[in-house]
Design an enzyme around this catalytic site. Structure first.
Site, PDB file in Angstrom:
ATOM      1  N   ARG A 215      -1.494 -14.291   4.080  1.00  9.07           N
ATOM      2  CA  ARG A 215      -2.276 -13.663   5.165  1.00  9.07           C
ATOM      3  C   ARG A 215      -1.551 -13.823   6.506  1.00  9.07           C
ATOM      4  NH1 ARG A 215      -6.787 -10.350   4.167  1.00  9.07           N
ATOM      5  NH2 ARG A 215      -7.720 -11.044   6.100  1.00  9.07           N
TER       6      ARG A 215
ATOM      7  N   LYS B  15       0.837  -1.197   0.000  1.00 10.18           N
ATOM      8  CA  LYS B  15       0.000   0.000   0.000  1.00 10.18           C
ATOM      9  C   LYS B  15       0.883   1.262   0.000  1.00 10.18           C
ATOM     10  CE  LYS B  15      -3.934  -2.215   2.342  1.00 10.18           C
ATOM     11  NZ  LYS B  15      -4.918  -2.116   3.457  1.00 10.18           N
TER      12      LYS B  15
ATOM     13  N   ASN C 154      -2.162   0.003   6.950  1.00 11.52           N
ATOM     14  CA  ASN C 154      -1.571  -1.241   7.456  1.00 11.52           C
ATOM     15  C   ASN C 154      -0.660  -1.925   6.447  1.00 11.52           C
ATOM     16  OD1 ASN C 154      -3.546  -2.074   5.749  1.00 11.52           O
ATOM     17  ND2 ASN C 154      -4.798  -3.114   7.293  1.00 11.52           N
TER      18      ASN C 154
ATOM     19  N   HIS D  75      -1.965  -5.342   1.476  1.00 11.01           N
ATOM     20  CA  HIS D  75      -3.203  -6.088   1.255  1.00 11.01           C
ATOM     21  C   HIS D  75      -2.818  -7.481   0.797  1.00 11.01           C
ATOM     22  CE1 HIS D  75      -7.106  -7.329  -0.341  1.00 11.01           C
ATOM     23  NE2 HIS D  75      -6.410  -7.791  -1.373  1.00 11.01           N
TER      24      HIS D  75
ATOM     25  N   GLU E  94      -9.398 -10.864  -7.595  1.00 11.29           N
ATOM     26  CA  GLU E  94      -8.480  -9.724  -7.486  1.00 11.29           C
ATOM     27  C   GLU E  94      -7.342  -9.803  -8.506  1.00 11.29           C
ATOM     28  OE1 GLU E  94      -7.361  -9.637  -3.368  1.00 11.29           O
ATOM     29  OE2 GLU E  94      -9.294  -8.800  -2.748  1.00 11.29           O
TER      30      GLU E  94
ATOM     31  N   TYR F  66     -11.744  -2.689  -4.048  1.00 14.67           N
ATOM     32  CA  TYR F  66     -12.496  -2.699  -2.786  1.00 14.67           C
ATOM     33  C   TYR F  66     -13.996  -2.628  -3.066  1.00 14.67           C
ATOM     34  CZ  TYR F  66      -8.305  -2.124   0.153  1.00 14.67           C
ATOM     35  OH  TYR F  66      -7.111  -2.322   0.828  1.00 14.67           O
TER      36      TYR F  66
ATOM     37  N   ARG G 282       2.275  -6.330   9.528  1.00 19.95           N
ATOM     38  CA  ARG G 282       1.472  -5.294  10.180  1.00 19.95           C
ATOM     39  C   ARG G 282       1.841  -5.146  11.657  1.00 19.95           C
ATOM     40  NH1 ARG G 282      -4.247  -7.140   7.363  1.00 19.95           N
ATOM     41  NH2 ARG G 282      -4.100  -5.845   5.485  1.00 19.95           N
TER      42      ARG G 282
ATOM     43  N   THR H  98      -5.789  -7.462  10.450  1.00 20.04           N
ATOM     44  CA  THR H  98      -6.115  -6.181   9.798  1.00 20.04           C
ATOM     45  C   THR H  98      -5.646  -4.971  10.605  1.00 20.04           C
ATOM     46  OG1 THR H  98      -8.060  -7.206   8.812  1.00 20.04           O
ATOM     47  CG2 THR H  98      -8.041  -4.794   8.900  1.00 20.04           C
TER      48      THR H  98
HETATM   49  P1  ADP Z   1      -7.936  -6.917   5.279  1.00 21.31           P
HETATM   50  O1  ADP Z   1      -7.175  -5.865   4.513  1.00 21.31           O
HETATM   51  O2  ADP Z   1      -7.152  -7.438   6.466  1.00 21.31           O
HETATM   52  O3  ADP Z   1      -8.477  -8.024   4.408  1.00 21.31           O
HETATM   53  P2  ADP Z   1     -10.609  -5.695   5.377  1.00 21.31           P
HETATM   54  O4  ADP Z   1     -10.906  -6.279   4.020  1.00 21.31           O
HETATM   55  O5  ADP Z   1     -11.612  -5.929   6.467  1.00 21.31           O
HETATM   56  O6  ADP Z   1      -9.191  -6.179   5.950  1.00 21.31           O
HETATM   57  O7  ADP Z   1     -10.420  -4.102   5.225  1.00 21.31           O
HETATM   58  C1  ADP Z   1      -9.790  -3.558   4.104  1.00 21.31           C
HETATM   59  C2  ADP Z   1      -8.894  -2.422   4.559  1.00 21.31           C
HETATM   60  O8  ADP Z   1      -9.695  -1.323   4.988  1.00 21.31           O
HETATM   61  C3  ADP Z   1      -8.015  -2.739   5.764  1.00 21.31           C
HETATM   62  O9  ADP Z   1      -6.827  -3.418   5.385  1.00 21.31           O
HETATM   63  C4  ADP Z   1      -7.738  -1.378   6.307  1.00 21.31           C
HETATM   64  O10 ADP Z   1      -6.655  -0.746   5.616  1.00 21.31           O
HETATM   65  C5  ADP Z   1      -9.027  -0.607   6.020  1.00 21.31           C
HETATM   66  N1  ADP Z   1      -9.936  -0.534   7.177  1.00 21.31           N
HETATM   67  C6  ADP Z   1     -10.591  -1.566   7.734  1.00 21.31           C
HETATM   68  N2  ADP Z   1     -11.361  -1.137   8.750  1.00 21.31           N
HETATM   69  C7  ADP Z   1     -11.201   0.198   8.824  1.00 21.31           C
HETATM   70  C8  ADP Z   1     -11.730   1.218   9.672  1.00 21.31           C
HETATM   71  N3  ADP Z   1     -12.599   0.932  10.636  1.00 21.31           N
HETATM   72  N4  ADP Z   1     -11.326   2.494   9.485  1.00 21.31           N
HETATM   73  C9  ADP Z   1     -10.457   2.793   8.485  1.00 21.31           C
HETATM   74  N5  ADP Z   1      -9.919   1.878   7.641  1.00 21.31           N
HETATM   75  C10 ADP Z   1     -10.273   0.594   7.807  1.00 21.31           C
END
Ligand code: ADP
Length: 167
Positions: free
Chosen positions: A94, A15, A131, A134, A145, A55, A111, A100
């Site tokens: 992962r 990212k 974080n 992805h 994806e 997304y 992370r 996350t």
């Molecule tokens: P992951 O990336 O671990 O698969 P998610 O698909 O749930 O997690 O979320 C996508 C991304 O959105 C996260 O990696 C994070 O960067 C961001 N994100 C998730 N929850 C929040 C939140 N509450 N506020 C801001 N950003 C968020």
């Protein structure tokens, strides 16, 4: 490809925070070290359309505020997109990336080692959860994806040293 015990491909994004912080090499090394093979790589500055494609369900899951924050964050600088291949590459990536929310991510994960943001702090402060990485959540997601980011011609088949130990 949908069997986590078989050879799989997964989509990983470094990212904008990982790229801007100069962590590209150190982050990539984690995947190299685990013998995940890079079969595609590209640097991209995401636009609104690509963000929506990648997304596609984030707004539905978290609401428009989080979506807009994330969209701004993901478009704040270039990302590096990769396809990694290996046995159970989806769960493997992962595991290397970690949970996350960085405050909950275990030490030793990307992370957990390179960030400490919590969900509560991000939400209270109007910040995105930066974080670093992805990684596709499951095999179905990975397939979708990879199709968003790469054409078939951009996915390379080549022998690498790791295969001596994995096949
Ligand atoms: P992951 O990336 O671990 O698969 P998610 O698909 O749930 O997690 O979320 C996508 C991304 O959105 C996260 O990696 C994070 O960067 C961001 N994100 C998730 N929850 C929040 C939140 N509450 N506020 C801001 N950003 C968020």
């Amino acid at each position: 490809m949908s069997d986590d015990s078989a050879v799989q491909r997964t989509l990983v994004l470094l990212k904008p925070d990982a790229v801007a912080r100069g962590l590209t090499g150190r982050v990539l090394a984690r995947f190299d070290d685990a013998l995940l093979k890079i079969v595609a790589a590209r640097m991209v500055w995401m636009d609104a359309e690509l963000t929506r494609q990648h997304y596609f369900d984030l707004e539905e899951r978290f609401g428009p505020e989080v979506y807009n924050l994330m969209a701004r964050f993901m478009q704040s600088g270039p990302v590096i997109a990769l396809v990694l291949e290996g046995i159970g590459a989806v769960p493997c990536a992962r595991k290397i990336v970690g949970s996350t929310y960085p405050d909950q991510a275990a030490p030793g994960t990307i992370r957990g080692d390179f960030a400490h943001m919590s969900r509560a702090y991000a939400n209270a402060s109007g910040l995105p959860v930066a974080n670093l990485v992805h990684a596709s959540g499951n095999a179905t997601e990975a397939e979708r994806e990879i199709g968003v980011w790469f054409t078939k011609a951009e996915l390379f088949d080549y022998p690498c040293a790791a295969q001596r130990f994995t096949s």
